[in-house]
Scaffold this motif. Structure first.
Motif, short mmCIF file in Angstrom:
data_model
loop_
_atom_site.label_atom_id
_atom_site.label_comp_id
_atom_site.label_asym_id
_atom_site.label_seq_id
_atom_site.Cartn_x
_atom_site.Cartn_y
_atom_site.Cartn_z
N GLN A 2 0.76 -1.43 -0.09
CA GLN A 2 0.00 -0.04 -0.10
C GLN A 2 0.92 1.24 -0.10
O GLN A 2 0.69 2.27 -0.76
N ASP A 3 1.93 1.29 0.76
CA ASP A 3 2.95 2.58 0.72
C ASP A 3 3.40 2.61 -0.61
O ASP A 3 3.81 3.71 -1.07
N GLY A 4 3.87 1.43 -1.27
CA GLY A 4 4.38 1.77 -2.61
C GLY A 4 3.55 1.99 -3.47
O GLY A 4 3.74 3.05 -4.25
N LEU A 5 2.35 1.90 -3.56
CA LEU A 5 1.23 2.38 -4.42
C LEU A 5 0.90 3.83 -4.23
O LEU A 5 1.05 4.56 -5.05
N CYS A 6 1.00 4.26 -2.91
CA CYS A 6 0.66 5.68 -2.54
C CYS A 6 1.93 6.62 -3.02
O CYS A 6 1.72 7.36 -3.49
N THR A 7 3.22 5.87 -2.92
CA THR A 7 4.26 6.41 -3.50
C THR A 7 4.24 6.69 -4.89
O THR A 7 4.60 7.81 -5.61
N ALA A 8 3.83 5.49 -5.60
CA ALA A 8 3.87 5.57 -6.89
C ALA A 8 2.84 6.69 -7.55
O ALA A 8 2.98 7.06 -8.66
N ILE A 9 1.62 6.76 -6.98
CA ILE A 9 0.85 7.65 -7.41
C ILE A 9 1.21 9.08 -7.38
O ILE A 9 0.99 9.96 -8.00
N GLN A 10 2.22 9.49 -6.54
CA GLN A 10 2.66 10.79 -6.41
C GLN A 10 3.56 11.37 -7.60
O GLN A 10 3.32 12.29 -7.90
N VAL A 11 4.24 10.42 -8.06
CA VAL A 11 4.85 10.70 -9.43
C VAL A 11 3.89 11.32 -10.38
O VAL A 11 4.20 12.64 -11.01
N PRO A 12 3.19 10.69 -11.16
CA PRO A 12 1.91 11.09 -12.02
C PRO A 12 1.45 12.33 -11.60
O PRO A 12 1.09 13.22 -12.30
N LEU A 13 0.89 12.25 -10.06
CA LEU A 13 0.25 13.47 -9.55
C LEU A 13 1.00 14.70 -9.68
O LEU A 13 0.81 15.85 -9.91
N THR A 14 2.33 14.73 -9.55
CA THR A 14 3.36 15.41 -9.44
C THR A 14 3.37 16.24 -11.08
O THR A 14 3.57 17.37 -11.16
#
Length: 102
Positions: A2-14
């Protein structure tokens, strides 16, 4: 996981945040820039809009596996808002360019 998914989401969000920060200078460029570069700017703003769409699809794909409903809701609202901003600004810039005389 779950932490990995949330971190991965931050890249395209940025990516969507940074891209949407470019619209105002591009509007100004559309108004006063060299008219001979019109098609370059038209293609460029379409590409930026497409970049936000790419971020949107990436975020939405990864959100499907996130279990934190508050996080999902917050991120989903942000990325949907980002797409709306990109669409509106892209259309506004294209309109400015279409209305300019050669």
């Amino acid at each position: 996981m779950q932490d990995g998914l949330c971190t991965a989401i931050q890249v395209p969000l940025t990516v969507s945040r940074l891209t949407n920060g470019l619209w105002e200078p591009l509007k100004e460029l559309a108004k006063i820039g060299n008219i001979n570069c019109k098609s370059d700017l038209q293609v460029g703003v379409r590409m930026l809009e497409t970049g936000v769409w790419g971020a949107y699809y990436n975020v939405k794909t990864n959100l499907g596996d996130v279990t934190n409903e508050d996080f999902k809701k917050k991120v989903s609202e942000e990325i949907e808002g980002a797409v709306k901003i990109a669409q509106e600004n892209c259309a506004a810039i294209l309109k400015i360019l279409e209305e300019r005389k050669a």
